[in-house]
Scaffold this motif. Structure first.
Motif, PDB file in Angstrom:
ATOM      1  N   VAL A   1      42.713  57.980  61.475  1.00 38.16           N
ATOM      2  CA  VAL A   1      41.611  58.207  62.769  1.00 38.16           C
ATOM      3  C   VAL A   1      42.255  59.102  63.245  1.00 38.16           C
ATOM      4  N   ARG A   2      40.453  59.877  63.977  1.00 39.97           N
ATOM      5  CA  ARG A   2      40.336  61.107  64.682  1.00 39.97           C
ATOM      6  C   ARG A   2      39.411  60.895  65.729  1.00 39.97           C
ATOM      7  N   VAL A   3      40.308  61.517  67.304  1.00 41.56           N
ATOM      8  CA  VAL A   3      40.243  61.266  68.458  1.00 41.56           C
ATOM      9  C   VAL A   3      40.105  62.707  69.152  1.00 41.56           C
ATOM     10  N   THR A   4      38.874  62.794  69.233  1.00 42.97           N
ATOM     11  CA  THR A   4      38.695  64.069  70.366  1.00 42.97           C
ATOM     12  C   THR A   4      38.244  63.982  71.686  1.00 42.97           C
ATOM     13  N   PHE A   5      38.494  64.062  72.300  1.00 43.39           N
ATOM     14  CA  PHE A   5      38.604  63.792  74.219  1.00 43.39           C
ATOM     15  C   PHE A   5      38.403  65.342  74.818  1.00 43.39           C
TER      16      PHE A   5
ATOM     17  N   ILE B   1      35.021  59.186  68.124  1.00 43.00           N
ATOM     18  CA  ILE B   1      36.119  58.503  66.983  1.00 43.00           C
ATOM     19  C   ILE B   1      36.064  58.368  65.836  1.00 43.00           C
ATOM     20  N   GLU B   2      36.253  59.205  65.102  1.00 41.85           N
ATOM     21  CA  GLU B   2      36.493  59.174  63.659  1.00 41.85           C
ATOM     22  C   GLU B   2      37.035  57.863  62.837  1.00 41.85           C
ATOM     23  N   ILE B   3      36.777  57.505  61.930  1.00 47.04           N
ATOM     24  CA  ILE B   3      37.753  56.521  61.581  1.00 47.04           C
ATOM     25  C   ILE B   3      37.887  56.214  60.243  1.00 47.04           C
ATOM     26  N   ASP B   4      38.482  55.863  59.065  1.00 44.98           N
ATOM     27  CA  ASP B   4      38.303  55.728  57.392  1.00 44.98           C
ATOM     28  C   ASP B   4      39.328  55.001  57.294  1.00 44.98           C
TER      29      ASP B   4
END
Length: 162
Positions: free
Chosen positions: A77-81, A68-71
């Motif tokens: 928000v980027r969620v990589t699954f 999970i990347e958050i700015d």
């Protein structure tokens, strides 16, 4: 054995202990906006049920806090699954569940980017395109069958102790 499942016997991992987030001292004013962090996003997503199994996405390691990347300052928000198998037929549904949960949980100013982990799915580019195309997502959420499946995956699970 259940028939028709792509991954009939997934590896199930232990859930991480829930941590209490501390509130910074400068947020003692009720009007101060608390920043959204990686742990908060993970807490929103960790209990989503897998569409094919009675396990959470956390238990199947489909999502992790590290993915999970958050700015917060730019409301992004980027969620990589990571699907459990390369040919997971439910990857788009899982991504849709992640998107819907975050859309329902975060302020509307947030841009949400949902991605399949690089190299983890046979049709990675196509799944990523579908999950980040607003018109496709809107069309999918007009399908009563898809809405029912997403709502089932997002339904809270309750554990009653004796």
């Amino acid at each position: 054995m259940m028939s028709g499942l792509i991954n009939a016997n997934p590896v199930v991992y232990e859930k991480k202990e829930r941590r209490v987030r501390s509130i910074p001292a400068n947020l003692d004013d009720e009007y101060t906006v608390e920043p959204i962090d990686q742990l908060e996003i993970f807490d929103h997503l960790r209990d989503i049920k897998d569409p094919e199994h009675p396990y959470s996405l956390e238990e199947l390691k489909v999502i992790s806090e590290d993915a999970i990347e958050i700015d917060d300052s730019n409301s992004y928000v980027r969620v990589t699954f990571t699907p459990t198998v390369e040919h997971c037929s439910m990857a788009t549904i899982i991504g849709l569940c992640l998107r819907v949960k975050l859309t329902r949980s975060l302020p509307s100013k947030y841009k949400v980017d949902i991605r399949v982990a690089p190299g983890s799915h046979a049709t990675e580019a196509a799944v990523n395109k579908q999950l980040n195309d607003k018109e496709r997502v809107a069309a999918a959420m007009e399908n009563p069958g898809i809405v029912a499946l997403v709502d089932d995956c997002l339904a809270p699970t309750y554990v009653f102790s004796k």
